[in-house]
Structure formats: C-alpha cells, structure tokens
Design an enzyme around this catalytic site. Structure first.
Site, PDB file in Angstrom:
ATOM      1  N   GLY A  53      -7.497  -6.749  -3.254  1.00  0.00           N
ATOM      2  CA  GLY A  53      -6.863  -5.571  -2.663  1.00  0.00           C
ATOM      3  C   GLY A  53      -5.558  -5.932  -1.968  1.00  0.00           C
ATOM      4  N   GLY A  72      -3.708  -3.767  -0.229  1.00  0.00           N
ATOM      5  CA  GLY A  72      -3.392  -2.689   0.713  1.00  0.00           C
ATOM      6  C   GLY A  72      -3.003  -3.296   2.053  1.00  0.00           C
ATOM      7  CG  PHE A  73      -2.018  -0.772   5.415  1.00  0.00           C
ATOM      8  CD1 PHE A  73      -0.739  -0.907   5.931  1.00  0.00           C
ATOM      9  CD2 PHE A  73      -2.370   0.437   4.838  1.00  0.00           C
ATOM     10  CE1 PHE A  73       0.172   0.141   5.871  1.00  0.00           C
ATOM     11  CE2 PHE A  73      -1.474   1.486   4.777  1.00  0.00           C
ATOM     12  CZ  PHE A  73      -0.202   1.340   5.295  1.00  0.00           C
ATOM     13  CB  VAL A  87     -12.283  -7.232  -8.481  1.00  0.00           C
ATOM     14  CG1 VAL A  87     -13.563  -7.991  -8.144  1.00  0.00           C
ATOM     15  CG2 VAL A  87     -11.071  -8.136  -8.328  1.00  0.00           C
ATOM     16  CD  GLU A 102      -0.369  13.492   8.817  1.00  0.00           C
ATOM     17  OE1 GLU A 102      -0.265  12.933   9.909  1.00  0.00           O
ATOM     18  OE2 GLU A 102      -0.486  12.865   7.757  1.00  0.00           O
ATOM     19  CG  ASP A 152      -9.723   2.402   5.193  1.00  0.00           C
ATOM     20  OD1 ASP A 152      -9.433   2.043   6.346  1.00  0.00           O
ATOM     21  OD2 ASP A 152      -9.161   3.342   4.604  1.00  0.00           O
ATOM     22  CB  ALA A 202      -2.518   1.763   8.529  1.00  0.00           C
ATOM     23  CD  GLN A 203      -1.633  -1.375  14.285  1.00  0.00           C
ATOM     24  OE1 GLN A 203      -1.813  -2.580  14.465  1.00  0.00           O
ATOM     25  NE2 GLN A 203      -0.529  -0.897  13.756  1.00  0.00           N
TER      26      GLN A 203
END
Ligand SMILES: Cc1cc2nc3c(=O)[nH]c(=O)nc-3n(C[C@H](O)[C@H](O)[C@H](O)COP(=O)(O)OP(=O)(O)OC[C@H]3O[C@@H](n4cnc5c(N)ncnc54)[C@H](O)[C@@H]3O)c2cc1C
Length: 480
Positions: free
Chosen positions: A41, A43-44, A109, A205, A334, A349-350
């Site tokens: 992964g 990602g973040f 994967v 949003e 996550d 994300a943090q």
C-alpha cells in the site's frame, strides 16, 4: 528485481503459471542477505513508513495495485470539477525516486503466508509473484461498505479512487445535460436531484460542493434549465450529521449546508437504491444521482492474516502495531484498529502517517536488536471539515472553531500536505481561479469510446422502434 522469487508452480489463485527466474547472480546473493521489508500500500501510511526507513540498511519494496498515491481528502473536489485528478495524485515511483533502498512494484497483493513469510501478488506484466519478507507492513486502507447491500453499488457510487471521482463528476454533469434536453417536468426534476447517503465529512463536503457547483459555476451555462433549481439531499441515519464532531460544530455545519440549499434528513434510513432513486423510511425520492458516502470495511486480504478483527474487519493490533502472534508483521493506517490513551485511533490521514513513521522506527530498532521506544501514541491534531467556500470547522481537544479563518487554516493545511510541490502549485492556482471567478476548470464529461457510442445508438433505435410503455424517454427535444 532480485527480491522477487518466481517459481514454476501454478498459482492456487488463478491457475496461471509463475515464471522462473534463473540462478541467483552474486549481486542477487549479496542483496538477499539484506533484510527485506515489504510494504503493501502506497497510501499515507505506506509512504510514511517507506520514508521513515530511509537510513535503514535493508531493501524496501512498496507494492501497490495502482501506480499513484492519492490525496483522498481532496477527492471530493475532483468529483465536483474543481480539480483535475493529476492535481491530487502523485506517481509512487516519483515519491520514492530519491530513496535508493526503495523499489516500487505495481501489483495486487492477493495472499499472505505467515509461515513461509512470503506474500503473493499479481502483476499486470509479470503475472503471479511470490515475494519474501523479513518485515511486512500492511497498509491497504479500507474500502467502501454498503452494509450488506452490495447491489446498491451499481446505482450509488462511492468515492475512494480517482476513477470514482471522475465517474461521479460525469454522472453529475451528465444529469444536467439530460435535464437540459427534456421537457418532461418529472424527468427534469429527477435529473436535477442529487441524493447523498451518509452525513460524515465526505457527505457534507460533497453536498456543499455540488450545491455551489449548481448555484454558481453552472449558472448561465444552460438555456432550458436553471441549475440553481437543483435539489440536493443529504441523508443520515443517525440523529445528526458529522457524528465525530461536537453537537455545536455539527449544528453550525448543518446551518451552513442549509444556507447553501442542501436539505438534510436525519434519522432516515435508506432501504432501497435503484435506477430511479432511493427509498428512505418508506418514501421514494426520485433521483438520477445517488452517491454513497456512508461506511467503510476492511479489504478481504486482511482476513488471510487470521488475526483478531473489529466489526469493520480492521485488524486489531497490539500497542506496537504488530499483528498479535506474528512478530515482524504490522498493520497500519485505516486497515488497523488500535487504541492510544484509551481511545480508538481514528481512520484519518494524520493517524496513518504517524503510524507509518512509528513502524519505520520500530523496524529500525528491531534490526539493531532493540525494542521500540514505547507503544504507539497518537498525537491528535484535530479534525476538520469544509462546508463550501469560506467555511470550515475545526475540532481539537481544546479548540472548537468554525468560519472563514478556520477555512483559511483548512486550505493552508491541505495545500501543504499535498504530496509534491507541483501538486501544491497547481492546486493553489486552481483554487485562486475558482475563488475569484466561481468557475471550475475540470467541468468535463469524458467522451464515450466510438464502439460504445455506436452500441448506445443502436439500443436507442431499437427501443424507439418498439411501442413506448410507461415512463417517457428522457432525451426528448426541448420546446424552443
Ligand atoms: C473521500 C475521502 C475523504 C477523506 N477526507 C479526509 C480528510 O479530510 N482528512 C483526513 O485526515 N482523512 C480523510 N480521509 C481518510 C484518509 O484518506 C485515510 O485515513 C487515509 O487515506 C488512510 O491511509 P492508508 O495509508 O491507511 O490507506 P490509503 O490511503 O487508502 O492507501 C491504501 C493503499 O493501498 C493500496 N492497496 C489496497 N489493497 C491493496 C492490495 N491488495 N494490493 C496492493 N495494493 C493495495 C491502495 O491502492 C492504496 O494506494 C478521507 C478518505 C476519503 C475516502
């Protein structure tokens, strides 16, 4: 690619033969002596982990099924034509270019074998691969959940990838095109109704951005409809929207949404989603565009670890982010469920970035025969949500604010957090343009390939040649 072992055996997954790589070269032998760290992964969490391993004497492989990292917090702006996909994404290879101990593999994967310490992946070019690891970091994120109603996905797309965002944008703009070309009131109203299921930050949003698209950007672009007449409905099954924020901030956000023209339905459960709209609390709401912003679930790969998981399928890891009873195997971001200071670490994300950095430092210490400095502790810098132009909410442990200055903070934080300088410059330019002109630069509906255009035309001709039953066609010419 010395780290990738391929055998002649047939894959249990798709029966495809795995290709064989010849006798190891001296270079390969030396490199295989180095520890192999595999990160699933980009990602973040995965990117933060890889960056944290910069000075570690090991081969690090990032495996991702797509070649790019996505800045998900701004996906809703791609879905509503503010930004183009490439402005919020960066090729993972570019992000890893400067880090010589990192290689990137484009592959999905599909298996993890904790006993032989290998993972199995399918690469579009190389087929099935078996990749050994000394340390494994799983950072696959989560996927949308339709709470047991996967049949809804066909009619109510969710927002997770660039493809999703582009599809949603095409759906929204396509609905206005159809509304413009009908003189049937009911059809027009249905095309101009947008239902969002789920009142979390993404739903809020997205709803606010669609409202501004309708009332500002698209105004004056059509001759037979006024996009400002659109109906935007946000449905939330809970008592209020934004359940992770305080009552006061959620109420302010709700007021702002209503001011933008969004109708909020709380305590309402969506029972059916189909081609004509939704049924919620037994009432049918005709809508051509239904968007799913409700829930998430862990990807099936995590089940293969055989580890304890929570209700959403996220792996419950120990305080060091290690999978229990599988040393050297970590789940972060996550995809994991962990607790810090007695509270569950949120899927933001943090948290994913902090977990990535923590795991990198833990691995570096393990490699020197030391234990991690201490358990993972999440430093909560607060949560934010933006509600259209000039308004955002921010909640930390000690601060709860809303309004224009919070929106400026939101914009600055998001701009600085984008993966590359070029993303920051491009997004800043687009935002300034949109802010001062009200226009959005990515108001595009991708053209259908010629073959599918032909197929649609043939289907339409066949339909017209049959006697019409029931609903009127949605493509009648307007009365001029
Ligand atoms: C629309 C939206 C808006 C959001 N807004 C915010 C926000 O405003 N603020 C905030 O803090 N958070 C926000 N989030 C949440 C935030 O984006 C996530 O918490 C964060 O992305 C988690 O990072 P991650 O690395 O765990 O997973 P991800 O960033 O999802 O990355 C997972 C990566 O793993 C790859 N992958 C998955 N499975 C496989 C596999 N089997 N093989 C190979 N590769 C695989 C994926 O391709 C992906 O690149 C938002 C999320 C969404 C969807």
């Amino acid at each position: 690619m010395p780290k990738i072992l391929r055998s002649d055996s047939r894959s249990i997954l798709n029966g495809a033969p795995m290709r064989h790589v010849n006798v190891p070269s001296p270079v390969r032998a030396t490199r295989m002596l180095r520890k192999q760290i595999v990160i699933v992964g980009g990602g973040f969490a995965g990117i933060a982990a890889a960056r944290g391993l910069k000075r570690v004497d090991a081969d690090v492989t990032i495996i991702d099924r797509r070649n790019h990292h996505i800045f998900q917090p701004l996906l809703y702006q791609v879905a509503t034509a503010v930004l183009a996909p490439s402005e919020i994404a960066a090729p993972i290879r570019q992000l890893a270019r400067e880090q010589k101990n990192v290689s990137v593999l484009l592959a999905d994967v599909t298996g993890v074998d904790l006993e032989s310490r290998t993972i199995e992946a399918v690469s579009p070019k190389a087929g099935m691969l078996k990749i050994p690891f000394d340390y494994l970091v799983i950072a696959t994120g989560v996927q949308p959940s339709y709470f047991g109603h996967d049949e809804f996905a066909k009619y109510a797309p969710s927002l997770k990838t660039l493809g999703d965002a582009e599809d949603i944008r095409a759906k929204i703009l396509g609905a206005y095109e159809l509304a413009e070309t009908t003189n049937d009131e009911a059809v027009r109203a249905r095309q101009m109704t947008f239902v969002l299921v789920g009142g979390g930050p993404t739903g809020v949003e997205l709803a606010a951005s669609i409202a501004q698209l309708a009332t500002t950007t698209l105004r004056g672009q059509y001759r037979h409809i006024d996009p400002a007449d659109s109906s935007i409905i946000l449905i939330e099954s809970g008592k209020r929207i934004l359940p992770t924020f305080s009552d006061r901030l959620a109420a302010k956000a709700a007021k702002r949404l209503e001011k933008l023209g969004v109708r909020i339905l709380t305590g309402v459960r969506v029972e059916i989603v189909d081609a004509t709209g939704v049924v919620a609390n037994s009432n049918r709401i005709p809508a051509a565009t239904v968007l799913w912003t409700a829930g998430v679930a862990a990807p099936p790969l995590l089940k293969l670890l055989g580890a304890e998981s929570d209700r959403a399928g996220r792996v419950v890891v120990d305080p060091y982010l290690n999978v229990k009873q599988a040393s050297g195997v970590f789940v972060i971001g996550d995809a994991s469920m962990t607790v810090s200071d007695g509270r569950p670490v949120p899927g933001v994300a943090q948290a994913a970035i902090q977990e990535g950095r923590y795991v990198a430092s833990a691995i570096a210490r393990y490699m020197k025969g030391r234990a991690p400095k201490g358990p993972f502790r999440y430093a909560d810098r607060g949560s934010m949500a933006v509600v259209g132009k000039n308004f955002a909410i921010l909640e930390t442990r000690h601060v709860r604010v809303a309004g224009f200055f919070t929106w400026l903070v939101w914009a600055t934080v998001h701009l600085m957090a984008l993966p590359q300088l070029q993303n920051r410059l491009r997004v800043q330019r687009q935002w300034l343009w949109s802010y001062f002109t009200g226009q959005r630069s990515s108001e595009l509906i991708p053209e259908q390939p010629a073959r599918s255009r032909e197929a649609s035309a043939t289907a339409l001709r066949a339909k017209r040649s049959k006697p019409q039953q029931g609903r009127p066609a949605e493509t009648k010419s307007p009365a001029r």
